[in-house]
Design a protein around this motif. Structure first.
Motif, PDB file in Angstrom:
ATOM      1  N   CYS A  63       0.837  -1.210   0.000  1.00  0.00           N
ATOM      2  CA  CYS A  63       0.000   0.000   0.000  1.00  0.00           C
ATOM      3  C   CYS A  63       0.867   1.254   0.000  1.00  0.00           C
ATOM      4  CB  CYS A  63      -0.928   0.014   1.213  1.00  0.00           C
ATOM      5  SG  CYS A  63      -2.286  -1.167   1.123  1.00  0.00           S
ATOM      6  N   ALA A  64       1.879   1.272   0.852  1.00  0.00           N
ATOM      7  CA  ALA A  64       2.767   2.435   0.927  1.00  0.00           C
ATOM      8  C   ALA A  64       3.507   2.646  -0.394  1.00  0.00           C
ATOM      9  CB  ALA A  64       3.754   2.270   2.078  1.00  0.00           C
ATOM     10  N   ALA A  65       4.004   1.559  -0.985  1.00  0.00           N
ATOM     11  CA  ALA A  65       4.714   1.673  -2.264  1.00  0.00           C
ATOM     12  C   ALA A  65       3.761   2.160  -3.359  1.00  0.00           C
ATOM     13  CB  ALA A  65       5.328   0.335  -2.655  1.00  0.00           C
ATOM     14  N   GLY A  66       2.535   1.665  -3.341  1.00  0.00           N
ATOM     15  CA  GLY A  66       1.548   2.097  -4.320  1.00  0.00           C
ATOM     16  C   GLY A  66       1.209   3.569  -4.193  1.00  0.00           C
ATOM     17  N   LEU A  67       1.062   4.042  -2.967  1.00  0.00           N
ATOM     18  CA  LEU A  67       0.777   5.462  -2.744  1.00  0.00           C
ATOM     19  C   LEU A  67       1.967   6.336  -3.142  1.00  0.00           C
ATOM     20  CD1 LEU A  67      -1.115   5.233   0.656  1.00  0.00           C
ATOM     21  CD2 LEU A  67      -2.093   5.776  -1.585  1.00  0.00           C
ATOM     22  N   GLY A 114      13.148   1.805  -1.380  1.00  0.00           N
ATOM     23  CA  GLY A 114      12.554   0.472  -1.282  1.00  0.00           C
ATOM     24  C   GLY A 114      13.120  -0.311  -0.110  1.00  0.00           C
ATOM     25  N   THR A 115      14.421  -0.180   0.108  1.00  0.00           N
ATOM     26  CA  THR A 115      15.067  -0.881   1.228  1.00  0.00           C
ATOM     27  C   THR A 115      14.503  -0.407   2.561  1.00  0.00           C
ATOM     28  OG1 THR A 115      17.084  -1.091  -0.089  1.00  0.00           O
ATOM     29  CG2 THR A 115      17.299  -1.419   2.289  1.00  0.00           C
ATOM     30  N   VAL A 116      14.402   0.891   2.722  1.00  0.00           N
ATOM     31  CA  VAL A 116      13.871   1.451   3.976  1.00  0.00           C
ATOM     32  C   VAL A 116      12.421   1.030   4.168  1.00  0.00           C
ATOM     33  CG1 VAL A 116      13.257   3.604   5.155  1.00  0.00           C
ATOM     34  CG2 VAL A 116      15.494   3.379   4.041  1.00  0.00           C
ATOM     35  N   MET A 148      14.003  -4.540  -3.800  1.00  0.00           N
ATOM     36  CA  MET A 148      14.711  -4.160  -2.572  1.00  0.00           C
ATOM     37  C   MET A 148      13.787  -4.213  -1.363  1.00  0.00           C
ATOM     38  SD  MET A 148      17.768  -3.792  -3.546  1.00  0.00           S
ATOM     39  CE  MET A 148      18.461  -3.145  -2.030  1.00  0.00           C
ATOM     40  N   ALA A 149      12.552  -3.759  -1.532  1.00  0.00           N
ATOM     41  CA  ALA A 149      11.603  -3.783  -0.420  1.00  0.00           C
ATOM     42  C   ALA A 149      11.364  -5.216   0.058  1.00  0.00           C
ATOM     43  CB  ALA A 149      10.285  -3.122  -0.832  1.00  0.00           C
ATOM     44  N   SER A 150      11.199  -6.135  -0.879  1.00  0.00           N
ATOM     45  CA  SER A 150      10.927  -7.526  -0.482  1.00  0.00           C
ATOM     46  C   SER A 150      12.142  -8.157   0.191  1.00  0.00           C
ATOM     47  CB  SER A 150      10.460  -8.360  -1.676  1.00  0.00           C
ATOM     48  OG  SER A 150      11.473  -8.480  -2.646  1.00  0.00           O
ATOM     49  N   LEU A 151      13.337  -7.895  -0.326  1.00  0.00           N
ATOM     50  CA  LEU A 151      14.531  -8.482   0.299  1.00  0.00           C
ATOM     51  C   LEU A 151      14.792  -7.869   1.670  1.00  0.00           C
ATOM     52  CD1 LEU A 151      16.816 -10.527   0.100  1.00  0.00           C
ATOM     53  CD2 LEU A 151      18.188  -8.762  -1.057  1.00  0.00           C
ATOM     54  N   ALA A 152      14.608  -6.561   1.820  1.00  0.00           N
ATOM     55  CA  ALA A 152      14.793  -5.927   3.129  1.00  0.00           C
ATOM     56  C   ALA A 152      13.743  -6.438   4.119  1.00  0.00           C
ATOM     57  CB  ALA A 152      14.716  -4.413   2.997  1.00  0.00           C
ATOM     58  N   PHE A 153      12.497  -6.596   3.649  1.00  0.00           N
ATOM     59  CA  PHE A 153      11.422  -7.145   4.489  1.00  0.00           C
ATOM     60  C   PHE A 153      11.812  -8.542   4.966  1.00  0.00           C
ATOM     61  CE2 PHE A 153       7.508  -9.336   5.400  1.00  0.00           C
ATOM     62  CZ  PHE A 153       6.646  -8.373   5.913  1.00  0.00           C
ATOM     63  N   ALA A 154      12.256  -9.363   4.034  1.00  0.00           N
ATOM     64  CA  ALA A 154      12.656 -10.733   4.381  1.00  0.00           C
ATOM     65  C   ALA A 154      13.858 -10.736   5.315  1.00  0.00           C
ATOM     66  CB  ALA A 154      12.967 -11.528   3.116  1.00  0.00           C
ATOM     67  N   ALA A 155      14.827  -9.871   5.060  1.00  0.00           N
ATOM     68  CA  ALA A 155      16.036  -9.832   5.886  1.00  0.00           C
ATOM     69  C   ALA A 155      15.689  -9.529   7.339  1.00  0.00           C
ATOM     70  CB  ALA A 155      17.014  -8.792   5.340  1.00  0.00           C
ATOM     71  N   TRP A 193       5.135   9.721  -6.831  1.00  0.00           N
ATOM     72  CA  TRP A 193       6.328  10.547  -6.722  1.00  0.00           C
ATOM     73  C   TRP A 193       7.639   9.791  -6.943  1.00  0.00           C
ATOM     74  CZ3 TRP A 193       2.331  10.584  -3.148  1.00  0.00           C
ATOM     75  CH2 TRP A 193       1.481  11.681  -3.245  1.00  0.00           C
ATOM     76  N   ILE A 194       7.644   8.502  -6.548  1.00  0.00           N
ATOM     77  CA  ILE A 194       8.878   7.720  -6.651  1.00  0.00           C
ATOM     78  C   ILE A 194       8.526   6.261  -6.918  1.00  0.00           C
ATOM     79  CG2 ILE A 194       9.008   7.403  -4.143  1.00  0.00           C
ATOM     80  CD1 ILE A 194      12.095   7.431  -4.442  1.00  0.00           C
ATOM     81  N   LYS A 195       9.255   5.647  -7.820  1.00  0.00           N
ATOM     82  CA  LYS A 195       9.021   4.242  -8.168  1.00  0.00           C
ATOM     83  C   LYS A 195       9.946   3.384  -7.295  1.00  0.00           C
ATOM     84  CE  LYS A 195      10.888   2.347 -11.607  1.00  0.00           C
ATOM     85  NZ  LYS A 195      11.500   1.726 -12.735  1.00  0.00           N
ATOM     86  N   LEU A 196       9.495   3.140  -6.068  1.00  0.00           N
ATOM     87  CA  LEU A 196      10.314   2.371  -5.127  1.00  0.00           C
ATOM     88  C   LEU A 196      10.589   0.970  -5.657  1.00  0.00           C
ATOM     89  CD1 LEU A 196       8.521   3.445  -1.843  1.00  0.00           C
ATOM     90  CD2 LEU A 196      10.743   4.230  -2.672  1.00  0.00           C
ATOM     91  N   SER A 197      11.767   0.469  -5.379  1.00  0.00           N
ATOM     92  CA  SER A 197      12.141  -0.868  -5.834  1.00  0.00           C
ATOM     93  C   SER A 197      11.457  -1.935  -4.989  1.00  0.00           C
ATOM     94  CB  SER A 197      13.658  -1.048  -5.749  1.00  0.00           C
ATOM     95  OG  SER A 197      13.994  -2.398  -5.996  1.00  0.00           O
TER      96      SER A 197
END
Length: 191
Positions: free
Chosen positions: A115-119, A176-178, A130-137, A123-127
């Motif tokens: 939801c946050a990435a979609g919103l 995306g990482t953050v 990176m978001a999924s790998l950081a979430f998993a990490a 303004w920014i096309k978050l990766s």
């Protein structure tokens, strides 16, 4: 990312091996194994169905020419992907037992991340890689610390791959990482 040099072929390989489908499937299986081993088969079926639905959608969009790449690389390609991913994640959450599932908090945190990435997409096309790998990490650091450490170590490599392929800027990779790391902390912060 600075200091990580990858050839185009290596960048593509890393992006495929650490694709969000692969990362979230692995995380779901590890979470089921560690938290509720009895749900492992149920998890496999749910994840396989979720990946199949999204894969068919991606294949159709790319084949019909609506998408430039399979990654929905243009920001205007992403809203439909986010809507489908949210619907599929909601279906997976229900499949796993909704609030009664031992992994409910993690699935809902992933939904919040989408939801946050979609919103933010305006303004920014978050990766999402990176978001999924950081979430998993972050999640794996609690579940199986050595796996979490390995995932953390792969973040700069994946970031370099996404930039090398021209799919994202450094800012989109960092954002995306953050987003992924903060989203993975949500169940612990709320619960």
């Amino acid at each position: 990312m600075p200091g990580v040099l990858l050839s185009a072929g290596a960048a593509r390989f890393v992006s495929i091996v650490l694709h969000p489908f692969v990362v979230f499937a692995a995380l779901a299986l590890v979470a089921a194994w560690r938290i509720d081993p009895a749900s492992l088969l149920h998890t496999v079926v749910g994840i396989a169905a979720a990946i199949a639905v999204v894969s068919v959608f991606i294949w159709q969009r790319r084949r019909s020419g609506h998408w430039q790449t399979v990654d929905a690389s243009r920001p205007q390609e992403r809203p439909l992907l986010y809507l489908l991913a949210l619907a599929v994640a909601g279906g997976y959450w229900l499949w796993m037992g909704g609030r009664g599932s031992a992994t409910s908090g993690g699935v809902l945190a992933a939904v919040a991340m989408l939801c946050a990435a979609g919103l933010a997409n305006r303004w920014i096309k978050l990766s999402l890689h990176m978001a999924s790998l950081a979430f998993a990490a972050v999640s794996l650091l609690v579940l199986v610390p050595w796996m979490g450490a390995a995932a953390v170590a792969m973040l700069p490599v994946l970031g370099a791959a996404r930039v090398r392929m021209g799919r994202h800027t450094r800012g989109e990779v960092l954002g995306g990482t953050v987003l992924g790391a903060v989203s993975a902390l949500l169940p612990r912060l709320i619960g």
